[in-house]
Every structure is written in structure tokens, then in C-alpha cells.
Scaffold this motif. Structure first.
Motif, PDB file in Angstrom:
ATOM      1  N   GLU A 146      92.466  11.096 -45.889  1.00 21.87           N
ATOM      2  CA  GLU A 146      91.550  11.684 -44.717  1.00 21.87           C
ATOM      3  C   GLU A 146      91.038  12.904 -45.298  1.00 21.87           C
ATOM      4  N   GLY A 147      91.619  13.660 -46.125  1.00 22.10           N
ATOM      5  CA  GLY A 147      91.089  14.836 -46.781  1.00 22.10           C
ATOM      6  C   GLY A 147      89.888  14.427 -47.771  1.00 22.10           C
ATOM      7  N   LEU A 148      90.051  13.504 -48.325  1.00 18.23           N
ATOM      8  CA  LEU A 148      88.922  12.980 -49.550  1.00 18.23           C
ATOM      9  C   LEU A 148      87.661  12.602 -48.557  1.00 18.23           C
ATOM     10  N   MET A 149      87.819  11.841 -47.507  1.00 16.66           N
ATOM     11  CA  MET A 149      86.880  11.372 -46.575  1.00 16.66           C
ATOM     12  C   MET A 149      85.969  12.514 -45.991  1.00 16.66           C
ATOM     13  N   ALA A 150      86.890  13.420 -45.399  1.00  9.95           N
ATOM     14  CA  ALA A 150      86.182  14.513 -44.893  1.00  9.95           C
ATOM     15  C   ALA A 150      85.282  15.421 -45.720  1.00  9.95           C
ATOM     16  N   ALA A 151      85.942  15.731 -47.086  1.00 13.35           N
ATOM     17  CA  ALA A 151      84.950  16.202 -47.972  1.00 13.35           C
ATOM     18  C   ALA A 151      83.928  15.446 -48.547  1.00 13.35           C
ATOM     19  N   LEU A 152      83.829  14.133 -48.562  1.00 11.87           N
ATOM     20  CA  LEU A 152      82.608  13.565 -48.745  1.00 11.87           C
ATOM     21  C   LEU A 152      81.734  13.635 -47.744  1.00 11.87           C
ATOM     22  N   ALA A 153      82.240  13.651 -46.284  1.00  9.28           N
ATOM     23  CA  ALA A 153      81.014  13.762 -45.244  1.00  9.28           C
ATOM     24  C   ALA A 153      80.619  14.953 -45.236  1.00  9.28           C
ATOM     25  N   GLU A 154      81.381  16.281 -45.843  1.00  7.08           N
ATOM     26  CA  GLU A 154      80.695  17.343 -45.753  1.00  7.08           C
ATOM     27  C   GLU A 154      79.839  17.856 -46.610  1.00  7.08           C
ATOM     28  N   GLN A 155      80.071  17.340 -48.046  1.00  6.31           N
ATOM     29  CA  GLN A 155      79.226  17.787 -49.058  1.00  6.31           C
ATOM     30  C   GLN A 155      78.584  16.757 -49.607  1.00  6.31           C
ATOM     31  N   ALA A 156      78.765  15.514 -49.412  1.00 12.71           N
ATOM     32  CA  ALA A 156      77.767  14.249 -49.597  1.00 12.71           C
ATOM     33  C   ALA A 156      77.501  13.447 -48.390  1.00 12.71           C
ATOM     34  N   PRO A 157      76.893  14.069 -47.439  1.00 12.04           N
ATOM     35  CA  PRO A 157      76.504  13.569 -46.198  1.00 12.04           C
ATOM     36  C   PRO A 157      75.677  12.190 -46.136  1.00 12.04           C
ATOM     37  N   GLU A 158      74.928  12.013 -47.052  1.00 11.11           N
ATOM     38  CA  GLU A 158      74.154  10.927 -47.224  1.00 11.11           C
ATOM     39  C   GLU A 158      74.659   9.696 -48.013  1.00 11.11           C
TER      40      GLU A 158
END
Length: 265
Positions: A105-117
Motif C-alpha cells: 500500500e505504501g508503494l502504491m501511495a508513493a507512485l500516486a504521489e510522485q508519478a501521478p501520470e
């Protein structure tokens, strides 16, 4: 009565988890504390867990080298923790222990935050490593619809992970096709950054240093990068909910963590 939770690992002095959780506790006005525990070995960790179960400790985040032991000591295990073969969260309730893994869940949250596209659905993803962190990444990204390949120095460990999680062992040129490359190793990967796609995203689970050599090489090529601190904070949010029964308040804990690390954006 003060609710007590914490993080257990060895070494533990470097952990940012107390800083993050205490900031949320203070902002929420909770009668609670979040402490660092540093058992010397697995026997000491087992004793801490037994004491926590008996004395009403609310729960523990767990870091290296006790994640596998945390899973083994639990009475109930979540599907994600079982897939990972390890747990980073133990919750004590009425003398029973539940184990979970919030790393995915942390990994997916990080991707959503810093690589939103980035949308990983249907995309080729390369994970470097075959330990518990790699398993968490593989499970989360597969659930998001990615075509996950795993590359590890030990081919046998990569095959075991691939068989357990229903992903593939990556071929030698896997980096040329990957929309996302996740470094789940504790060392810089020997990867040819120049061979990556021009739109590839790089993620490193390590946050000391914040800008690893892997991410720096990616930035130099103009690639989007995602750092391990974003993942650390991302996995702390569901942990806080499980431990304290509420969402973290809107405090910019990243700023606090960066100051503690002596880093800047």
C-alpha cells in the motif's frame, strides 16, 4: 489510559517511524505514544511480542530483521502478509495478534504521489530483488494489473518468488520494456539506465540517502523518480489507522522527515 505502540528492529536508532507517528499523535490530540524498540535478536523480539500481548501494547510496526519472525508469531495473518512471507505490522487485541503488510500500500501511495501520470495496468514492470520488499511490490503491482517481472542475482530466489506470486522471472533485456523499475535491493542495482524507455519511472525503496545513485542516474536522463521516503510515509498511514483507529491528521510529515535526514527536496 495511554495507548502505547511502536516500531521494532535492529538497529532501530535510524528509524523515522517514531517521528512520523508522534507528529500525527500530537496533531490529533491523542493520549498515546509511539516508541522505538531494539531487541538484540529474534529471541528478544519474541519476548517483546509476548510482553506486548500480555500487557496490552496496542501494536508494533516491524522492520529488519524481524519481519519474518513477526509473521510466524501472529495468530491471524492477512492475505498480503502471507504473500510477502513477512509482516511489518502487528496489532494486539484481546490477547491475540494480527499480522499485516502495509508495504505494498505504501508503494502504491508513493507512485500516486510522485508519478501521478503512471498507470501500471497492462504495463511491463521490473522489480529488482526477491526479498520481502520485492514480494510486497510484486503483490501490489500485480493487483493493480501490471505485468510484473522479477530480476535477482539468485535466479532460484527469483523463481520461487515468481511461482509464489504468479509473476514471471525477467529476461536479460527486461529493462528495455519496463514502464516502471523498482529497486527492492539494499544496494545500488547494476542496471544500464541508458537502456531504459524514455518514459520509464524509477523507484527506490531506500531513503538513506533520499536521492540514491540509482535515482540520480535516472534524473540525469530526465526520468521520473519515486523515493523511498514517500513509500515509508505511505505505509505508515494504514499502520496509524490500524494502531490508533483514525486517519492521520493533515500534517506534512515529509518536511519533518527531511529535516531529520538532513535532506532537501
Amino acid at each position: 489510559m495511554t495507548v502505547i505502540a511502536g516500531v521494532a528492529g535492529q538497529p532501530i536508532g535510524h528509524s523515522l517511524s517514531p517521528l512520523i507517528h508522534r507528529a500525527w499523535i500530537a496533531a490529533a490530540g491523542l493520549d498515546a505514544d509511539y516508541r522505538a524498540f531494539g531487541p538484540e535478536d529474534e529471541a528478544g523480539f519474541a519476548a517483546l511480542v509476548a510482553e506486548g500481548r500480555a500487557r496490552g501494547l496496542r501494536g508494533l510496526n516491524v522492520t529488519a530483521p524481524f519481519k519474518a519472525a513477526a509473521l510466524a508469531l501472529a495468530d491471524e495473518v492477512s492475505a498480503s502478509a502471507r504473500l510477502c512471507g513477512s509482516a511489518n505490522l502487528l496489532v494486539f487485541e484481546r490477547g491475540r495478534i494480527s499480522a499485516d503488510s502495509t508495504d505494498g500500500e505504501g508503494l502504491m501511495a508513493a507512485l500516486a504521489e510522485q508519478a501521478p501520470e503512471l498507470d501500471v495496468a497492462g504495463q511491463s514492470v521490473l522489480i529488482l530483488g526477491a526479498g520481502g520488499a520485492a514480494r510486497a511490490a510484486a503483490a501490489a503491482l500485480t493487483a493493480a494489473g501490471a505485468d510484473v517481472g522479477v530480476l535477482n542475482r539468485s535466479a532460484e530466489r527469483a523463481r520461487v518468488l515468481a511461482a509464489d506470486l504468479g509473476v514471471r522471472v525477467a529476461g536479460p533485456d527486461a529493462e528495455t520494456k519496463a514502464a516502471l523499475v523498482v529497486n527492492a535491493l539494499s544496494v545500488p542495482p547494476g542496471l544500464d539506465i541508458g537502456a531504459l524507455r524514455r518514459d520509464a519511472v524509477l523507484m527506490d525503496m531506500t531513503y538513506r540517502p533520499l536521492l540514491t545513485s540509482f535515482l540520480a542516474a535516472g534524473r540525469a536522463r530526465g526520468l521520473t523518480t519515486v523515493d523511498g521516503l514517500a513509500m515509508l510515509i505511505g505505509q505508515a498511514r494504514p499502520s496509524f489507522r490500524a494502531l490508533f483507529g483514525m486517519d492521520p491528521p493533515p500534517v506534512d510529515v515529509r518536511v519533518l522527515a527531511l529535516a531529520a535526514l538532513g535532506e532537501t527536496e
